[in-house]
Scaffold this motif. Sequence first.
Motif, PDB file in Angstrom:
ATOM      1  N   PRO A   1      39.032  44.296  34.173  1.00 58.35           N
ATOM      2  CA  PRO A   1      39.757  44.359  35.459  1.00 58.35           C
ATOM      3  C   PRO A   1      38.819  44.419  36.667  1.00 58.35           C
ATOM      4  CG  PRO A   1      40.589  46.004  33.907  1.00 58.35           C
ATOM      5  CD  PRO A   1      39.372  45.417  33.283  1.00 58.35           C
ATOM      6  N   GLU A   2      37.629  44.987  36.494  1.00 56.83           N
ATOM      7  CA  GLU A   2      36.687  45.032  37.639  1.00 56.83           C
ATOM      8  C   GLU A   2      36.151  43.650  37.953  1.00 56.83           C
ATOM      9  OE1 GLU A   2      34.357  48.221  38.638  1.00 56.83           O
ATOM     10  OE2 GLU A   2      34.868  49.435  36.887  1.00 56.83           O
ATOM     11  N   ILE A   3      35.937  42.881  36.916  1.00 55.36           N
ATOM     12  CA  ILE A   3      35.527  41.496  37.135  1.00 55.36           C
ATOM     13  C   ILE A   3      36.624  40.737  37.875  1.00 55.36           C
ATOM     14  CG2 ILE A   3      35.109  39.290  35.931  1.00 55.36           C
ATOM     15  CD1 ILE A   3      32.637  41.035  36.040  1.00 55.36           C
ATOM     16  N   PHE A   4      37.864  41.016  37.480  1.00 55.54           N
ATOM     17  CA  PHE A   4      38.988  40.352  38.153  1.00 55.54           C
ATOM     18  C   PHE A   4      38.978  40.655  39.651  1.00 55.54           C
ATOM     19  CE2 PHE A   4      43.301  40.153  39.791  1.00 55.54           C
ATOM     20  CZ  PHE A   4      43.696  38.889  39.372  1.00 55.54           C
ATOM     21  N   GLU A   5      38.752  41.924  40.000  1.00 59.23           N
ATOM     22  CA  GLU A   5      38.704  42.288  41.422  1.00 59.23           C
ATOM     23  C   GLU A   5      37.588  41.534  42.141  1.00 59.23           C
ATOM     24  OE1 GLU A   5      41.031  44.063  43.031  1.00 59.23           O
ATOM     25  OE2 GLU A   5      42.040  44.042  41.088  1.00 59.23           O
ATOM     26  N   LEU A   6      36.451  41.433  41.485  1.00 60.54           N
ATOM     27  CA  LEU A   6      35.336  40.665  42.079  1.00 60.54           C
ATOM     28  C   LEU A   6      35.709  39.195  42.269  1.00 60.54           C
ATOM     29  CD1 LEU A   6      32.119  41.918  40.224  1.00 60.54           C
ATOM     30  CD2 LEU A   6      32.660  42.181  42.660  1.00 60.54           C
ATOM     31  N   GLU A   7      36.393  38.639  41.265  1.00 54.52           N
ATOM     32  CA  GLU A   7      36.813  37.229  41.371  1.00 54.52           C
ATOM     33  C   GLU A   7      37.720  37.010  42.576  1.00 54.52           C
ATOM     34  OE1 GLU A   7      37.014  35.822  36.672  1.00 54.52           O
ATOM     35  OE2 GLU A   7      38.768  36.742  37.586  1.00 54.52           O
ATOM     36  N   MET A   8      38.608  37.983  42.801  1.00 58.23           N
ATOM     37  CA  MET A   8      39.528  37.832  43.932  1.00 58.23           C
ATOM     38  C   MET A   8      38.757  37.729  45.246  1.00 58.23           C
ATOM     39  SD  MET A   8      42.663  37.506  42.992  1.00 58.23           S
ATOM     40  CE  MET A   8      42.005  36.515  41.664  1.00 58.23           C
ATOM     41  N   ASP A   9      37.692  38.498  45.380  1.00 56.86           N
ATOM     42  CA  ASP A   9      36.877  38.439  46.589  1.00 56.86           C
ATOM     43  C   ASP A   9      35.957  37.217  46.604  1.00 56.86           C
ATOM     44  OD1 ASP A   9      37.893  40.712  47.722  1.00 56.86           O
ATOM     45  OD2 ASP A   9      36.345  42.039  46.904  1.00 56.86           O
ATOM     46  N   LEU A  10      35.224  37.047  45.510  1.00 65.80           N
ATOM     47  CA  LEU A  10      34.098  36.112  45.545  1.00 65.80           C
ATOM     48  C   LEU A  10      34.506  34.676  45.239  1.00 65.80           C
ATOM     49  CD1 LEU A  10      31.500  38.379  43.712  1.00 65.80           C
ATOM     50  CD2 LEU A  10      31.748  37.999  46.182  1.00 65.80           C
ATOM     51  N   ILE A  11      35.589  34.481  44.498  1.00 69.84           N
ATOM     52  CA  ILE A  11      36.056  33.112  44.204  1.00 69.84           C
ATOM     53  C   ILE A  11      37.297  32.806  45.039  1.00 69.84           C
ATOM     54  CG2 ILE A  11      36.829  31.496  42.431  1.00 69.84           C
ATOM     55  CD1 ILE A  11      35.267  33.156  40.374  1.00 69.84           C
ATOM     56  N   PHE A  12      38.355  33.587  44.832  1.00 70.35           N
ATOM     57  CA  PHE A  12      39.612  33.298  45.524  1.00 70.35           C
ATOM     58  C   PHE A  12      39.539  33.633  47.012  1.00 70.35           C
ATOM     59  CE2 PHE A  12      40.563  33.170  41.142  1.00 70.35           C
ATOM     60  CZ  PHE A  12      41.570  32.236  41.007  1.00 70.35           C
ATOM     61  N   GLY A  13      38.589  34.474  47.381  1.00 75.09           N
ATOM     62  CA  GLY A  13      38.395  34.798  48.796  1.00 75.09           C
ATOM     63  C   GLY A  13      37.493  33.811  49.521  1.00 75.09           C
ATOM     64  N   ARG A  14      36.870  32.888  48.800  1.00 76.50           N
ATOM     65  CA  ARG A  14      35.916  31.975  49.424  1.00 76.50           C
ATOM     66  C   ARG A  14      36.247  30.511  49.229  1.00 76.50           C
ATOM     67  NH1 ARG A  14      30.268  34.385  47.073  1.00 76.50           N
ATOM     68  NH2 ARG A  14      29.909  36.001  48.645  1.00 76.50           N
ATOM     69  N   SER A  15      36.792  30.202  48.048  1.00 70.80           N
ATOM     70  CA  SER A  15      36.963  28.796  47.674  1.00 70.80           C
ATOM     71  C   SER A  15      38.140  28.166  48.424  1.00 70.80           C
ATOM     72  CB  SER A  15      37.201  28.727  46.167  1.00 70.80           C
ATOM     73  OG  SER A  15      37.234  27.392  45.753  1.00 70.80           O
ATOM     74  N   TRP A  16      38.355  26.881  48.203  1.00 72.38           N
ATOM     75  CA  TRP A  16      39.543  26.203  48.716  1.00 72.38           C
ATOM     76  C   TRP A  16      40.667  26.367  47.695  1.00 72.38           C
ATOM     77  CZ3 TRP A  16      40.257  24.291  53.495  1.00 72.38           C
ATOM     78  CH2 TRP A  16      39.116  24.117  54.285  1.00 72.38           C
ATOM     79  N   ILE A  17      41.758  26.977  48.134  1.00 76.10           N
ATOM     80  CA  ILE A  17      42.877  27.311  47.262  1.00 76.10           C
ATOM     81  C   ILE A  17      44.041  26.376  47.591  1.00 76.10           C
ATOM     82  CG2 ILE A  17      44.496  29.154  46.592  1.00 76.10           C
ATOM     83  CD1 ILE A  17      41.499  29.753  45.924  1.00 76.10           C
ATOM     84  N   TYR A  18      44.661  25.823  46.559  1.00 74.28           N
ATOM     85  CA  TYR A  18      45.813  24.954  46.800  1.00 74.28           C
ATOM     86  C   TYR A  18      47.003  25.801  47.254  1.00 74.28           C
ATOM     87  CZ  TYR A  18      49.567  21.630  46.194  1.00 74.28           C
ATOM     88  OH  TYR A  18      50.655  20.824  46.420  1.00 74.28           O
ATOM     89  N   VAL A  19      47.635  25.388  48.348  1.00 75.64           N
ATOM     90  CA  VAL A  19      48.778  26.137  48.881  1.00 75.64           C
ATOM     91  C   VAL A  19      50.091  25.446  48.514  1.00 75.64           C
ATOM     92  CG1 VAL A  19      49.850  27.130  50.942  1.00 75.64           C
ATOM     93  CG2 VAL A  19      47.342  26.946  50.799  1.00 75.64           C
ATOM     94  N   GLY A  20      50.244  24.187  48.915  1.00 75.86           N
ATOM     95  CA  GLY A  20      51.498  23.490  48.628  1.00 75.86           C
ATOM     96  C   GLY A  20      51.441  22.068  49.143  1.00 75.86           C
ATOM     97  N   HIS A  21      52.555  21.357  48.991  1.00 75.40           N
ATOM     98  CA  HIS A  21      52.612  19.961  49.411  1.00 75.40           C
ATOM     99  C   HIS A  21      53.506  19.825  50.633  1.00 75.40           C
ATOM    100  CE1 HIS A  21      53.498  15.595  49.197  1.00 75.40           C
ATOM    101  NE2 HIS A  21      52.223  15.569  48.828  1.00 75.40           N
TER     102      HIS A  21
END
Lengths: 439, 166
Positions: free
Chosen positions: A34-54
């Motif tokens: 779960p700690e890795i998951f929290e890091l992912e939320m910041d470092l990947i999902f908080g930085r990358s380009w995330i698909y929102v919708g069409h």
Amino acid sequence: MTVATSARDASGADLDPASLVEAERVHRRAYVDPEIFELEMDLIFGRSWIYVGHESQIPQAGDYFTTQVGRQPVIMTRHTDGQIYVLENRCPHKGALVCPERAGHSRPFVCMYHGWSFDGDGALRSVPARSGYEGTSFDPKDPANGLKQLPRVQNHRGFIFASLAADGPDFKTWAGKGLRGLDNLVDRAPAGEVEVIGDCYRTVQNNNWKIFLDNMSDGMHTSFVHNQMAKAAQKTIARTAVRRPGGLDVAAMLAGEPEQMARMDLVAHPGGHFDMVAFAPPPSGPDADQYKASMEAFHGKERAEAILKESYHSVLMFPTLVMQQSLQQMRVIRPISANKTLLEIWVFCLKGAPESFVRRAVTGGNVGNSPSNVVAADDFESYYRVHAGLESPQTDWVLLHRGARQDVPQGSSIKGGDGNSEVCMRNMFHAWRDYMTAQ
Amino acid sequence: MSTIEQTLKLTRSEAEDLLFRQAEYLDSRDFNAWLDLFTDDGSYWIPHRPTDTDPETQMSFMFDDVPMMMARCERLLDPRTMGQLPPTRSSHVVSNVQVLGTNGDGELIVRSRFHVTQFRRDTLKFYAGAYTHHLVGSPDAVRIQRQRVDLIDCDGIHDTILQVYL
Ligand code: FES
Ligand SMILES: [Fe+2]
């Protein structure tokens, strides 16, 4: 944004994400901690380009759609200027969700708690009983005090992506070669654009999001996990005619022996993206001929042929967008926790294509990706078993060696030696490590 | 295709007999007997949204014609099907049965409510909603032409893939 930079392991020692990924192995904690998951939320999902919708989800000014970008609830809106905005779904006053519904139409947006209202671009429009703010440090007349826009938003041919980070690689740099599957989907529409069919399905998998992404390039699993369904489909087709193409006939193809999947081209791209070529043959018959003619009318003969020759069964734009491009299906990852992953599943129609193409896409969506589908029903079982197995503490490593000595460089991409190679999983985790360790 | 010699008429308790029998076939995993209740061009439809009208062009939670039903049942009965290891157990309660009358196509319409509990690997899951059966044939050989299953959470989030019919 505050960025956590480390997590602790069970003994309290710092957990270095870089140590979890080797050239051909991944530590189980990358999936279940779960700690890795929290890091992912910041470092990947908080930085990358995330698909929102069409954009076809919100055709009229005032239309909106709500979803998550990482942990951030957002509203994708169509403003009166015709433009699409992605806003934080959080009232600047006391923090209420302004749009609690999944989709709708609202002009302006009004927060139900104390009646503050906002334009489609987020601008603060009015605050009831404004005099109460006289002399305070809050200016109720300043439009900038409204719903915050996400720092970066990109509309790529109708597909809206957003980033929670103000800086970082621009969209085209981030997407790179990983964009070719998405582009080919749009190119296949004789009218030059695609649109969503209805609303998305939403399913939750009780497993880490990367177990699902791994499986998207896992050619080997097909002939094991889907064998029974494919045999059932084949047996049925032998007994009775298929009435609705795109479902049973596609399911029947999944029973291939490992050698069948080995023939599929599998290419890993920088950034963790990949694509796998399609194995289902394109539609045939009079409608297909009419479709081909309209493609040639729109693109010219040569270009139309090139577009139709290129087709992908599976595409990943890391970290959120998975397409079964040849079936016009898209699955969007919205991770909930280390062991829960929400999927939004969309089916697209190619504008300008014959109506039978819509029916085929609908049938394929029902059979392959609905909450009662007969394909992922068996995948879910393997995801469950993998996640439960990786919770076990005694053995650390997940082995991704297959094909590692047969990789074929293709420019900046890497082609697997065959379609059963684990090249795309290795590539995805190398990108994961880059995100998790970048300062 | 079934021929309708005369318009089918059923009492409520005759209609109940059919619905209870259909439920019992599912709960005892007698999928072939369940399948035989449908006409050759019958269909089973769970809409994705409460207002949906056309499963051919709208996404469905489930939309099976008879070939798809045959394949789905075949999958359920194959002892090596991964998603059925362990198999799903189900228990149906069907109630509030109303015989509504005959439509323009000569089909007898029966409306009812269901509560289905499914169990698989230590997890219970509940499904609730309404059935609309379009029936044809004669009282001693009733067949289902169409069955619509309106789930109250058809457009909700689902953390289980529905494998066995409701
Ligand atoms: S919380 Fe939105 S107006 Fe007060
Ligand atoms: Fe699969």
